[in-house]
Each structure stands twice: as C-alpha cells, then as structure tokens.
Motif scaffolding. Structure first.
Motif, PDB file in Angstrom:
ATOM      1  N   HIS A 121      11.353 -21.369  35.275  1.00 35.71           N
ATOM      2  CA  HIS A 121      12.012 -22.339  36.146  1.00 35.71           C
ATOM      3  C   HIS A 121      12.856 -21.660  37.230  1.00 35.71           C
ATOM      4  CE1 HIS A 121      10.457 -25.501  33.750  1.00 35.71           C
ATOM      5  NE2 HIS A 121      11.191 -25.233  32.680  1.00 35.71           N
ATOM      6  N   THR A 122      13.457 -20.528  36.905  1.00 33.67           N
ATOM      7  CA  THR A 122      14.232 -19.788  37.904  1.00 33.67           C
ATOM      8  C   THR A 122      13.335 -19.297  39.036  1.00 33.67           C
ATOM      9  OG1 THR A 122      15.811 -19.072  36.214  1.00 33.67           O
ATOM     10  CG2 THR A 122      15.786 -17.845  38.289  1.00 33.67           C
ATOM     11  N   LEU A 123      12.185 -18.698  38.657  1.00 32.93           N
ATOM     12  CA  LEU A 123      11.239 -18.224  39.667  1.00 32.93           C
ATOM     13  C   LEU A 123      10.624 -19.382  40.439  1.00 32.93           C
ATOM     14  CD1 LEU A 123       9.378 -15.353  37.755  1.00 32.93           C
ATOM     15  CD2 LEU A 123      10.959 -15.123  39.668  1.00 32.93           C
ATOM     16  N   GLY A 124      10.378 -20.499  39.738  1.00 32.33           N
ATOM     17  CA  GLY A 124       9.805 -21.657  40.402  1.00 32.33           C
ATOM     18  C   GLY A 124      10.699 -22.180  41.509  1.00 32.33           C
ATOM     19  N   VAL A 125      11.988 -22.309  41.208  1.00 39.63           N
ATOM     20  CA  VAL A 125      12.941 -22.787  42.214  1.00 39.63           C
ATOM     21  C   VAL A 125      13.104 -21.763  43.330  1.00 39.63           C
ATOM     22  CG1 VAL A 125      15.346 -23.422  42.619  1.00 39.63           C
ATOM     23  CG2 VAL A 125      14.164 -24.242  40.575  1.00 39.63           C
ATOM     24  N   TYR A 126      13.139 -20.472  42.965  1.00 38.86           N
ATOM     25  CA  TYR A 126      13.345 -19.414  43.954  1.00 38.86           C
ATOM     26  C   TYR A 126      12.152 -19.299  44.904  1.00 38.86           C
ATOM     27  CZ  TYR A 126      13.884 -14.728  45.917  1.00 38.86           C
ATOM     28  OH  TYR A 126      13.988 -13.655  46.780  1.00 38.86           O
ATOM     29  N   MET A 127      10.932 -19.407  44.381  1.00 39.67           N
ATOM     30  CA  MET A 127       9.736 -19.156  45.178  1.00 39.67           C
ATOM     31  C   MET A 127       9.173 -20.417  45.831  1.00 39.67           C
ATOM     32  SD  MET A 127       7.800 -16.272  42.844  1.00 39.67           S
ATOM     33  CE  MET A 127       6.868 -15.610  44.226  1.00 39.67           C
ATOM     34  N   LYS A 128       9.448 -21.583  45.241  1.00 41.18           N
ATOM     35  CA  LYS A 128       8.866 -22.817  45.785  1.00 41.18           C
ATOM     36  C   LYS A 128       9.911 -23.842  46.201  1.00 41.18           C
ATOM     37  CE  LYS A 128       4.560 -22.389  43.159  1.00 41.18           C
ATOM     38  NZ  LYS A 128       3.619 -23.075  42.226  1.00 41.18           N
ATOM     39  N   GLY A 129      11.159 -23.593  45.885  1.00 45.22           N
ATOM     40  CA  GLY A 129      12.227 -24.486  46.297  1.00 45.22           C
ATOM     41  C   GLY A 129      12.105 -25.881  45.707  1.00 45.22           C
ATOM     42  N   MET A 130      12.432 -26.882  46.497  1.00 42.19           N
ATOM     43  CA  MET A 130      12.442 -28.266  46.026  1.00 42.19           C
ATOM     44  C   MET A 130      11.048 -28.767  45.675  1.00 42.19           C
ATOM     45  SD  MET A 130      15.502 -29.190  45.763  1.00 42.19           S
ATOM     46  CE  MET A 130      15.143 -30.905  45.408  1.00 42.19           C
ATOM     47  N   HIS A 131      10.034 -28.151  46.242  1.00 39.22           N
ATOM     48  CA  HIS A 131       8.658 -28.557  45.914  1.00 39.22           C
ATOM     49  C   HIS A 131       8.379 -28.355  44.428  1.00 39.22           C
ATOM     50  CE1 HIS A 131       4.363 -29.238  46.338  1.00 39.22           C
ATOM     51  NE2 HIS A 131       4.146 -28.087  45.721  1.00 39.22           N
ATOM     52  N   TYR A 132       8.950 -27.289  43.864  1.00 36.48           N
ATOM     53  CA  TYR A 132       8.747 -27.028  42.441  1.00 36.48           C
ATOM     54  C   TYR A 132       9.422 -28.103  41.598  1.00 36.48           C
ATOM     55  CZ  TYR A 132       8.991 -24.722  37.905  1.00 36.48           C
ATOM     56  OH  TYR A 132       8.901 -24.448  36.556  1.00 36.48           O
ATOM     57  N   ILE A 133      10.639 -28.484  41.974  1.00 33.93           N
ATOM     58  CA  ILE A 133      11.358 -29.522  41.232  1.00 33.93           C
ATOM     59  C   ILE A 133      10.682 -30.877  41.410  1.00 33.93           C
ATOM     60  CG2 ILE A 133      13.568 -30.726  41.011  1.00 33.93           C
ATOM     61  CD1 ILE A 133      14.933 -28.169  41.946  1.00 33.93           C
ATOM     62  N   LYS A 134      10.187 -31.126  42.606  1.00 32.60           N
ATOM     63  CA  LYS A 134       9.590 -32.419  42.936  1.00 32.60           C
ATOM     64  C   LYS A 134       8.377 -32.729  42.080  1.00 32.60           C
ATOM     65  CE  LYS A 134       7.817 -35.015  46.897  1.00 32.60           C
ATOM     66  NZ  LYS A 134       7.473 -34.950  48.345  1.00 32.60           N
ATOM     67  N   ALA A 211       0.597 -17.803  31.535  1.00 30.62           N
ATOM     68  CA  ALA A 211       0.155 -19.134  31.946  1.00 30.62           C
ATOM     69  C   ALA A 211       1.335 -19.975  32.426  1.00 30.62           C
ATOM     70  CB  ALA A 211      -0.550 -19.830  30.785  1.00 30.62           C
ATOM     71  N   TYR A 212       2.468 -19.887  31.736  1.00 28.17           N
ATOM     72  CA  TYR A 212       3.652 -20.634  32.148  1.00 28.17           C
ATOM     73  C   TYR A 212       4.215 -20.083  33.460  1.00 28.17           C
ATOM     74  CZ  TYR A 212       3.528 -22.427  27.358  1.00 28.17           C
ATOM     75  OH  TYR A 212       3.154 -23.013  26.178  1.00 28.17           O
ATOM     76  N   LEU A 213       4.235 -18.753  33.582  1.00 29.40           N
ATOM     77  CA  LEU A 213       4.753 -18.131  34.804  1.00 29.40           C
ATOM     78  C   LEU A 213       3.866 -18.447  36.011  1.00 29.40           C
ATOM     79  CD1 LEU A 213       5.775 -14.670  33.324  1.00 29.40           C
ATOM     80  CD2 LEU A 213       7.341 -16.295  34.392  1.00 29.40           C
ATOM     81  N   ALA A 214       2.585 -18.657  35.763  1.00 30.85           N
ATOM     82  CA  ALA A 214       1.662 -18.980  36.859  1.00 30.85           C
ATOM     83  C   ALA A 214       2.065 -20.269  37.547  1.00 30.85           C
ATOM     84  CB  ALA A 214       0.237 -19.086  36.330  1.00 30.85           C
ATOM     85  N   ASN A 215       2.601 -21.236  36.784  1.00 31.04           N
ATOM     86  CA  ASN A 215       3.029 -22.495  37.388  1.00 31.04           C
ATOM     87  C   ASN A 215       4.163 -22.304  38.384  1.00 31.04           C
ATOM     88  OD1 ASN A 215       1.218 -23.991  35.818  1.00 31.04           O
ATOM     89  ND2 ASN A 215       2.663 -24.164  34.129  1.00 31.04           N
ATOM     90  N   ALA A 216       4.943 -21.245  38.158  1.00 26.03           N
ATOM     91  CA  ALA A 216       6.095 -20.990  39.033  1.00 26.03           C
ATOM     92  C   ALA A 216       5.761 -20.059  40.186  1.00 26.03           C
ATOM     93  CB  ALA A 216       7.240 -20.398  38.206  1.00 26.03           C
ATOM     94  N   VAL A 217       4.838 -19.136  39.967  1.00 31.00           N
ATOM     95  CA  VAL A 217       4.584 -18.079  40.948  1.00 31.00           C
ATOM     96  C   VAL A 217       3.353 -18.368  41.797  1.00 31.00           C
ATOM     97  CG1 VAL A 217       4.048 -15.622  41.230  1.00 31.00           C
ATOM     98  CG2 VAL A 217       5.689 -16.354  39.496  1.00 31.00           C
ATOM     99  N   LYS A 218       2.296 -18.833  41.168  1.00 33.31           N
ATOM    100  CA  LYS A 218       1.019 -18.983  41.878  1.00 33.31           C
ATOM    101  C   LYS A 218       1.026 -20.211  42.762  1.00 33.31           C
ATOM    102  CE  LYS A 218      -3.885 -18.313  40.863  1.00 33.31           C
ATOM    103  NZ  LYS A 218      -4.886 -18.225  39.775  1.00 33.31           N
ATOM    104  N   ASP A 219       0.520 -20.061  43.968  1.00 31.80           N
ATOM    105  CA  ASP A 219       0.413 -21.196  44.884  1.00 31.80           C
ATOM    106  C   ASP A 219      -0.620 -22.181  44.359  1.00 31.80           C
ATOM    107  OD1 ASP A 219       2.266 -20.115  46.635  1.00 31.80           O
ATOM    108  OD2 ASP A 219       0.729 -18.967  47.728  1.00 31.80           O
ATOM    109  N   SER A 220      -0.406 -23.448  44.587  1.00 33.16           N
ATOM    110  CA  SER A 220      -1.282 -24.495  44.056  1.00 33.16           C
ATOM    111  C   SER A 220      -2.692 -24.392  44.584  1.00 33.16           C
ATOM    112  CB  SER A 220      -0.717 -25.881  44.391  1.00 33.16           C
ATOM    113  OG  SER A 220      -0.536 -26.006  45.794  1.00 33.16           O
TER     114      SER A 220
END
Length: 222
Positions: A121-134, A211-220
C-alpha cells in the motif's frame, strides 16, 4: 529438535516476547548474512562453488521479479532475494536437532505478511497516487466491502499458510523420532520431504508477495 508447544517467554517494557523465536530469527538472519559473505568474498568472472549457487538463485529470483512487476519493479529485487533466503533458511532451521524454525511461530509469519502488505500500500500510494486509492472504491458501494475483506484476508492467509505447514512438518518429525526404533526409514523420508516443503513454502510466500506488490508497482496496461 526442540519440544514444540513449550515456548520460553520474556517480559520487557510490559511486552511479552518469545525468546526462542527471537533467537532462531537472529540465527536465521546470521546464516543469510554468512551466505552472502561467503558467496561474495572472492568473486570470479566464472563463478564456482557458493558464488555459482547464489548467483544462479539471484538471477532466477530477478527473472521472477521482473516477470511479476515489470521493469519498474527491479528496485525490489534485493528485497525479494533477501526474503526468499531468510524464509528457506528459517524453514529448514527446525530440521536441525535442538533448533526450531522461527516460521513455526505465527508471530513471525504474521509479521512478515503485514510487512509485505504495508509495503504494497505504501508503494501503491507513492507510485500511483490517488489512482491507487480510488480503485478500492470502484465500483461503489458493494465492492468497497469486498475489497476491504480481501485486504484483511491477504496477510492472514499468507501468514497461516506458511505457519501451518512448517509447524505441522516439525510436529510430525518429532513424533517419528520418538518412534525411531522402528521408524527410521519413515523419519528419513519425512525429513527429506520436509526439506522440499520448506523450499516450496518459501517460494509460495515469495511468489504471493510478488503478486501483491504487482498491484502497487505494475501499470494496469502492462
């Protein structure tokens, strides 16, 4: 082989610590450091011995990381290599007489699982911003509940899978050793199988973490 179920605890600052788990965790970390030192002490262009084994493992884990996370996730390769090495050493440590696997304690596996989820979740917010939370709120409102349950279940299932398999394996080995007078071959066979299971469980935990980290790091769109 230690007696499972008997855990020596210590009190510090109002908190209770499992002394055996702490000691075995530090031993596991020391072994990982020793492996790294021995493998890099006399580096050669054409690797041999420990360097060859460790380099092969690093290359394989790097490929797994890049496959799961894409090029953007290469900075996580050291973490994945360290996680896998620690898990496989910790899983196998309990197969040594008088030793115990720190991963047969739910505190260890749950701590590792929570660490991975917090990093996700930390990487998700850092790398994707509000899009990750949304994306947790889409579609609203039914999937909000489903997503919350899923996020809570991730560390629980990750922790209990590793903990249950390692603990069950060590209990069965102790039972077989108690019957060693007539169960030598089954004990040896189960010991070899436990080595295999320890490696598999380290791989599964690492793969699920990727697999979990991919959701935060990898572009959709990747």
């Amino acid at each position: 082989m230690h007696e499972i179920g008997v855990r020596e605890t210590v009190q510090f600052a109002g908190l209770t610590f499992n002394w055996e788990t702490l000691v075995m965790t530090w031993i596991s970390m020391a072994i990982v450091l020793l492996i790294a030192i021995l493998a890099t002490r006399n580096l050669k262009m054409v690797p041999t011995g420990a360097q060859n084994i460790v380099e092969g493992l690093i290359v394989w884990l790097r490929e797994q990381t890049l496959t799961s996370l894409g090029p953007k996730g290469e900075f996580l390769c050291p973490l994945i290599v360290t996680l896998f090495l620690f898990l496989i050493v910790a899983n196998w440590l309990g197969l040594v007489p008088t030793m115990a696997s720190p991963t047969n304690d739910l505190n260890t596996t749950l701590g590792l699982a929570l660490f991975i989820i917090v990093m996700v979740h930390t990487l998700g917010v850092y790398m994707k911003g509000m899009h990750y939370i949304k994306h947790f709120f889409q579609p609203f409102p039914i999937f909000v509940i489903i997503n919350v349950i899923e996020e809570i279940a991730k560390p629980i299932t990750l922790a209990f899978r590793l903990f249950g398999n390692i603990l069950a394996g060590e209990i069965l080995i102790i039972i077989l050793l108690m019957l060693a007078k007539w169960a030598i071959l089954p004990s040896v066979a189960w010991l070899a199988f436990s080595l295999f299971i320890g490696g598999v469980q380290a791989f599964i935990f690492t793969s699920l973490s990727l697999a979990y980290l991919a959701n935060a790091v990898k572009d959709s769109e990747e």
